[in-house]
Each structure stands twice: as C-alpha cells, then as structure tokens.
Write a protein that holds these residues in place. Structure first.
Motif, mmCIF file in Angstrom:
data_model
loop_
_atom_site.group_PDB
_atom_site.id
_atom_site.type_symbol
_atom_site.label_atom_id
_atom_site.label_comp_id
_atom_site.label_asym_id
_atom_site.label_seq_id
_atom_site.Cartn_x
_atom_site.Cartn_y
_atom_site.Cartn_z
ATOM 1 N N SER A 154 0.825 -1.212 0.000
ATOM 2 C CA SER A 154 0.000 0.000 0.000
ATOM 3 C C SER A 154 0.856 1.257 0.000
ATOM 4 O O SER A 154 0.597 2.203 -0.752
ATOM 5 C CB SER A 154 -0.931 0.015 1.220
ATOM 6 O OG SER A 154 -1.897 -1.000 1.135
ATOM 7 N N LEU A 160 -0.121 4.877 -0.494
ATOM 8 C CA LEU A 160 -1.390 5.032 0.213
ATOM 9 C C LEU A 160 -1.178 4.721 1.687
ATOM 10 O O LEU A 160 -0.878 3.577 2.041
ATOM 11 C CB LEU A 160 -2.422 4.066 -0.382
ATOM 12 C CG LEU A 160 -3.889 4.267 -0.037
ATOM 13 C CD1 LEU A 160 -4.392 5.601 -0.575
ATOM 14 C CD2 LEU A 160 -4.716 3.120 -0.627
ATOM 15 N N GLU A 165 -9.161 3.416 3.311
ATOM 16 C CA GLU A 165 -9.009 3.351 1.860
ATOM 17 C C GLU A 165 -8.045 2.232 1.470
ATOM 18 O O GLU A 165 -8.306 1.463 0.535
ATOM 19 C CB GLU A 165 -8.514 4.686 1.319
ATOM 20 C CG GLU A 165 -8.604 4.792 -0.200
ATOM 21 C CD GLU A 165 -8.273 6.181 -0.694
ATOM 22 O OE1 GLU A 165 -8.937 6.649 -1.627
ATOM 23 O OE2 GLU A 165 -7.338 6.806 -0.140
ATOM 24 N N ALA A 166 -6.931 2.130 2.179
ATOM 25 C CA ALA A 166 -5.984 1.050 1.909
ATOM 26 C C ALA A 166 -6.629 -0.302 2.146
ATOM 27 O O ALA A 166 -6.388 -1.262 1.403
ATOM 28 C CB ALA A 166 -4.748 1.214 2.792
ATOM 29 N N ARG A 210 -6.870 8.314 -10.214
ATOM 30 C CA ARG A 210 -5.779 9.005 -9.522
ATOM 31 C C ARG A 210 -4.553 9.255 -10.383
ATOM 32 O O ARG A 210 -3.591 9.869 -9.916
ATOM 33 C CB ARG A 210 -5.378 8.189 -8.270
ATOM 34 C CG ARG A 210 -6.426 8.256 -7.173
ATOM 35 C CD ARG A 210 -6.249 7.146 -6.157
ATOM 36 N NE ARG A 210 -7.158 7.308 -5.021
ATOM 37 C CZ ARG A 210 -8.457 7.006 -5.059
ATOM 38 N NH1 ARG A 210 -9.007 6.527 -6.168
ATOM 39 N NH2 ARG A 210 -9.216 7.194 -3.994
#
Length: 437
Positions: A154, A160, A165-166, A210
């Motif tokens: 991650s 990240l 979210e991870a 992203r």
C-alpha cells in the motif's frame, strides 16, 4: 484450443472426465508433479483447466523455452487460462516486442535510486507491525505476513497510508487473486470468480481516477513512478497501461513474498540452530541500503525456501508455431508448463533434494549454478521477474527484524502441509509460538 487427440502421442494421462487432472493437482500439486515425472518422464501430458497441456520437467527444455530465441512460445497466452481475465496486460501477459517496450519503461521503477527509497519506507512499516506481535503468544504467521506485505504494498507501491481506503484496496486485491484458480470461470452471483472480477473493476476505477493527480508530482511510490516513467525516446504508458501494470504488480509483489516468508518461517521454526546462525550475522535491527548485499546466509535461506516451494510452481507458455520439444511434435496453440517443482528436485543437480539445506547456495557449492535453468523461482529469459531484487530486499528486511525480536517455535506435534496452488501457502495457516530471543 488444441484437440486432445493431437497430443495422444505424448505419454501421460487425462484424468477424470471434464475435470481432468485438476482435482489431484489442486489437492497436492507437488506429489502429482513428482509422480508424473517418475511415471512418464520429463515430457508428459496432463489435462488441466479443461484442456490438454504438456509438462516439461527438464532444465535444457526450460532453457529453450524461456530464452525463446525463435519467438515460438507465448507467455501471454500461457497465462491467459488462469489469470488472463483478472490480470490482463500485466507485464507477464505481454509478448515479444510489446513486452520489451513495457519492461524497458517499467525498469525505471526498479533502479537503485528507487529501491533505496522503498527500503526507507518499508523499515518503519515492518517495525510498527512487529511491535503489535506479543512475545509468548501463538501467532497465525501466514495471516500476519499477509497483512504486513499488504501494508508495504500500500505504501511502497501505491503511496497510500494505512487506513480505510488502503483496506478497501487490499480487500479488492485479495478477491482478485483468490479468483485465479476458481473452477467456475463465469461471473455467476456469489462465485469466487465474480468477486474477483468485481475486485478487478474496483481497482481499475481506483487507479484510473488518480493517475492525473500523480503525474508530475515527483512522488516516489511505484504508482507515481509509473505515471511519470518514459523510455529513451520519451514514450510513456497510457492510463490503461498504468492500471493494468499496477494490478499485476500488486499481485506479483505481495502474494509471492507472503508465500516465501511463510515457508521460511516454518523451516526456521523447526531449526533453531539456523535461527541462531542468522541472528549472529545480522548487521543491525533494520536493513540499511548499504548492507543489502551483506548477510549472505539470509539469502541462502530465502533461496532454499523458494527451491522447495517455488512461488510460481508451474511456468506456463503456449506455442505460437509447431515445435519439437523433447522428441515430440507439438502443434501451434499447445499449452505447455515448465515444472519448477520437479526441476528444483532433480537429484543430478541437487544434493539430497528433499532436504532443507541452505548451504547448497554457499560459494563452495552453488548447486543452483549446475545448469543455467535448474533454479527457476523467478522464471527466466526475457520474462525474468522484474521485481526479484525488491522481493529479496523486502524478505531480508522482514527477516532481520523478526529474528532480532523473536525466536520461532512450532507447536507440540505440529505438522504443516504447504498447499502448492495457486501460490504456495500453509494449508489452514501457520501458527507458531513467538518466544524471547
């Protein structure tokens, strides 16, 4: 698809109707592979994933296929049977000039300057995760290693930070991997394959949304590096290229390392003298970039774990022309599989091949150098794993911190079966006791 009758001249067996050899392979691929080699020789036929395959268990044949000087063997179409829909257009699923172009651009993310940065990021992540492990406890090591390598992936690969979210990315990624060997290959509700394809779609949206914000930002995670990478002619990846490569690299970097860490932990837990020996050579609490090539004994254990339990037990290809292999004519379109499981156990190259013996990689023995293609944990030729040095760094960094904190000990009477497919892992997990050093 090649018809079964076109391979009848190759020795072997087709197994059960429709399912073929798949039940035996999924139950115990190692036993099945060695049994096939003893019964039928280094070239034999099997039936897997609903079509006939030819297994090659010979280093000379492995060299011929992996070097592929005449461009006769497709990696893309070899892998499509199992992971084609889930990891399509990853580096391993590209061929010839297309593969060469993509690999050349991607190489920028694995150069020394980038790798030094990855080490600096992963060390505190390892330290934080191991801080939560309790001395004297019985710990499910496979699950712990899996979470740790996900943490590293991650931050190092995606940039990240750990959090919700991870966790969503990791969940989608795990579902995608689990679908790779699903028997039902249709997106039916509730099936493993449907969950995997849903996971793939989530990851596509996540990375795709992203890319624009990562370009030109100068961030040092692998995702950002791929967004900015160019070749000598200034060519770069498209957005879809980046998406496809990231999904594939997450799988290649995470699951294979989790596998090797787990098999290393099990082998070391049963051998306290090897634990003590590794502890005596580590140069510090954490791995520094300058010491990456030190502590060769750690590398020997890493290599021996991969010899006995190769992260990619079978390396698939598909013929793109008619070929002759081992004295057998194979028509174009024939799926073939290099059996690292067998090649890594050939007694003419490996002393006492079933034994765990890291010193076989020591300078005075170097059994892995007995043939250029007798050791295949990272495949070979143009498709040699681009992340092999990263995998070694991550494993060494984790091993250093683990063994300077804990002694590993198996439970009384414990036995562990290493399930070979899709990627080797201890069946039912791996519970070990963590004791004070």
């Amino acid at each position: 698809m090649v018809a079964v009758r076109s391979l009848k001249h190759v020795p072997g067996e087709s197994g059960l109707p429709i399912l073929g050899n798949m039940p035996r392979i999924l139950r115990d691929a190692e036993r099945w592979a060695l049994d096939g080699y003893r019964r039928f020789g280094p070239v034999h036929r099997m039936h897997f994933m609903f079509e006939p395959w030819v297994v090659l268990a010979d280093p000379d044949l492995a060299k011929h296929v992996l070097l592929d000087r005449q461009k006769q063997f497709s990696s893309k179409h070899g892998w499509r049977t199992t992971i084609g829909k889930l990891f399509h257009n990853g580096l391993m699923l590209r061929d010839f000039e297309d593969h060469r172009f993509h690999r050349k651009i991607m190489q920028d993310a694995f150069r020394s300057e980038a790798m030094r940065g990855y080490v600096e990021v992963m060390n505190p992540l390892i330290e934080s995760r191991l801080d939560s492990w309790e001395t004297g406890s019985t710990t499910q090591m496979y699950a712990q290693f899996k979470q740790l390598t996900l943490d590293i992936a991650s931050e190092v690969f995606v940039g990240l930070p750990l959090g919700e979210e991870a966790a969503r990315v990791n969940k989608a990624f795990i579902a995608t991997i689990d679908a790779a060997v699903a028997t039902i290959r249709a997106e039916l509700p509730g099936t493993t394959f449907k969950k995997g394809m849903d996971g793939r779609r989530f990851l596509e949206e996540f990375f795709g949304s992203r890319i624009s914000e990562r370009r030109g930002e100068g961030r040092t995670d692998l995702f950002s590096r791929l967004c900015d990478a160019t070749d000598d002619e200034g060519r770069s990846f498209t957005d879809q290229d980046i998406i496809d490569h990231m999904i594939f690299l997450l799988m290649a970097a995470h699951d294979t390392t989790t596998s090797t860490l787990s098999t290393m932990a099990w082998e070391l837990a049963r051998r306290p003298l090897w634990q003590k020996r590794l502890r005596s050579v580590v140069t510090g609490r954490t791995l520094s970039w300058d010491d990456r090539n030190e502590m060769p004994e750690v590398d020997w254990v890493f290599k021996e774990a991969m010899r006995l339990h190769p992260p990619v037990p079978f390396v698939p290809r598909r013929t793109v022309t008619d070929v002759e292999l081992g004295g057998y004519h194979l028509p174009a379109g024939t799926p073939i599989s290099l059996s690292a499981l067998v090649i890594h156990r050939l007694p003419e190259y490996w002393t006492d091949p079933e034994a765990f013996d890291p010193e076989r990689f020591a300078p005075d023995r170097t059994e892995d150098k007995g043939h250029s293609h007798v050791y295949l944990p990272f495949s070979g030729g143009a498709h040699t794993c681009i992340g092999m040095h990263f995998a070694g760094l991550m494993t060494k960094a984790i091993t250093m911190q683990l063994l300077t904190r804990f002694r590993l000990e198996p439970l009384p009477g414990q036995d562990v079966f290493i399930q070979t497919l899709p990627i080797p892992k201890p069946r039912g997990g791996l519970s070990l006791r963590l004791l004070t050093v």
